[in-house]
Design a protein around this motif. Structure first.
Motif, PDB file in Angstrom:
ATOM      1  N   MET A  36      20.260  -5.601  -0.312  1.00 16.03           N
ATOM      2  CA  MET A  36      19.266  -6.111   0.966  1.00 16.03           C
ATOM      3  C   MET A  36      18.199  -5.018   0.986  1.00 16.03           C
ATOM      4  O   MET A  36      18.142  -3.993   1.221  1.00 16.03           O
ATOM      5  CB  MET A  36      20.224  -6.211   2.085  1.00 16.03           C
ATOM      6  N   ASP A  37      17.108  -5.555   1.276  1.00 12.42           N
ATOM      7  CA  ASP A  37      15.766  -4.816   1.959  1.00 12.42           C
ATOM      8  C   ASP A  37      15.086  -4.077   0.621  1.00 12.42           C
ATOM      9  O   ASP A  37      14.333  -3.221   0.942  1.00 12.42           O
ATOM     10  CB  ASP A  37      16.026  -3.908   2.957  1.00 12.42           C
TER      11      ASP A  37
ATOM     12  N   ASP B 100      12.548  -3.263  -2.212  1.00 16.52           N
ATOM     13  CA  ASP B 100      11.294  -3.887  -2.482  1.00 16.52           C
ATOM     14  C   ASP B 100      11.368  -4.437  -3.993  1.00 16.52           C
ATOM     15  O   ASP B 100      12.051  -3.831  -4.836  1.00 16.52           O
ATOM     16  CB  ASP B 100      10.252  -2.831  -2.652  1.00 16.52           C
TER      17      ASP B 100
ATOM     18  N   ARG C  26      10.170  -8.577  -0.500  1.00 15.96           N
ATOM     19  CA  ARG C  26      11.197  -7.730  -0.166  1.00 15.96           C
ATOM     20  C   ARG C  26      12.567  -8.547  -0.148  1.00 15.96           C
ATOM     21  O   ARG C  26      12.476  -9.631   0.421  1.00 15.96           O
ATOM     22  CB  ARG C  26      11.225  -7.099   1.251  1.00 15.96           C
TER      23      ARG C  26
ATOM     24  N   THR D 277      15.569 -10.468   1.189  1.00 16.00           N
ATOM     25  CA  THR D 277      16.071 -10.772   2.575  1.00 16.00           C
ATOM     26  C   THR D 277      17.406 -11.384   2.625  1.00 16.00           C
ATOM     27  O   THR D 277      18.065 -11.432   3.354  1.00 16.00           O
ATOM     28  CB  THR D 277      15.113 -11.469   3.196  1.00 16.00           C
ATOM     29  N   GLU D 278      17.924 -11.934   1.371  1.00 11.60           N
ATOM     30  CA  GLU D 278      18.838 -12.615   1.297  1.00 11.60           C
ATOM     31  C   GLU D 278      19.158 -12.687  -0.271  1.00 11.60           C
ATOM     32  O   GLU D 278      18.416 -12.941  -1.069  1.00 11.60           O
ATOM     33  CB  GLU D 278      18.710 -14.062   1.746  1.00 11.60           C
TER      34      GLU D 278
ATOM     35  N   GLU E 166      11.064 -12.200   0.246  1.00  8.55           N
ATOM     36  CA  GLU E 166       9.857 -12.488   1.280  1.00  8.55           C
ATOM     37  C   GLU E 166       8.676 -11.935   0.822  1.00  8.55           C
ATOM     38  O   GLU E 166       8.787 -10.620   0.762  1.00  8.55           O
ATOM     39  CB  GLU E 166      10.427 -12.053   2.742  1.00  8.55           C
TER      40      GLU E 166
ATOM     41  N   GLU F  75       8.533 -17.396   0.776  1.00  6.40           N
ATOM     42  CA  GLU F  75       9.672 -16.820   0.083  1.00  6.40           C
ATOM     43  C   GLU F  75       9.681 -17.295  -1.225  1.00  6.40           C
ATOM     44  O   GLU F  75       8.984 -18.432  -1.871  1.00  6.40           O
ATOM     45  CB  GLU F  75      10.793 -17.532   0.646  1.00  6.40           C
TER      46      GLU F  75
END
Length: 185
Positions: free
Chosen positions: A102-103, A105, A116, A118-119, A132, A138
């Motif tokens: 998660m998060d 890059d 990035r 996000t899920e 994202e 997305e």
């Protein structure tokens, strides 16, 4: 840190066993007899695994205090949650926990920023990164080694080599590509 490791399915038999949909790559560690798991909804737990076995390709569990089909059926759709040290890494070097990804890059090999993570969506055939983009849109990136070429946790990035059209508008129409090949282009 808490990780969802399974979802309880339907009751199996009359002695309190349940089927489980495994959501961990380490079921022998996370879903072993004696493991105490938090639940969602919290009101149904915590649950302690008493026994586990594989039957016809499905994992069956029995929990302490659940002795009949009605008790087992009452647990249906409950999520099983294990407490995991955030610094812990899976045994295999190319496996990752969702919280590690998660998060991150997402970049191309040349460093071009895509966005990035996000899920992470776990589908039956493969996992997908939901990324994202800087503009707020997305894009879904299949988490397969042909596309995701590197995960650098220290550098906080995932390097991808996407096929044409996955993250841009360069997609080729297959019929046109085939026609060009036939023409010798």
């Amino acid at each position: 840190m808490q990780l969802v490791v399974a979802r309880i399915g339907r009751a199996h038999g009359i002695k309190g066993e349940v089927t489980v949909e495994v959501r961990t790559d380490e079921p022998e560690l996370r879903l072993a007899p004696g493991a105490v798991l938090a639940t969602e909804p919290a009101s149904t737990g915590p649950l302690t695994i008493e026994t586990g076995r594989v039957h016809s390709g499905r994992l069956l569990l029995r929990f302490e205090g659940v002795r009949d089909r009605n008790g087992a059926e009452a647990l249906r759709n409950t999520l099983l949650i294990a407490e995991v040290d955030p610094e812990e890494r899976p045994e295999e070097p190319d496996e990752y926990y969702d919280h590690q990804l998660m998060d991150l890059d997402v970049v191309l090999a040349d460093g071009t920023e895509i966005g990035r993570i996000t899920e992470i969506s776990h589908l039956p055939s493969q996992d997908l990164f939901i990324v994202e983009r800087p503009d707020g849109s997305e894009v879904m990136i299949p988490f397969v080694e042909e596309i995701v070429t590197e995960i650098d946790l220290d550098g906080q990035k995932a390097v991808i080599d996407p096929p044409p059209g996955l993250v841009d508008d360069r997609a080729e129409v297959a019929s046109q590509r085939d026609a060009d090949a036939e023409d010798g282009n």
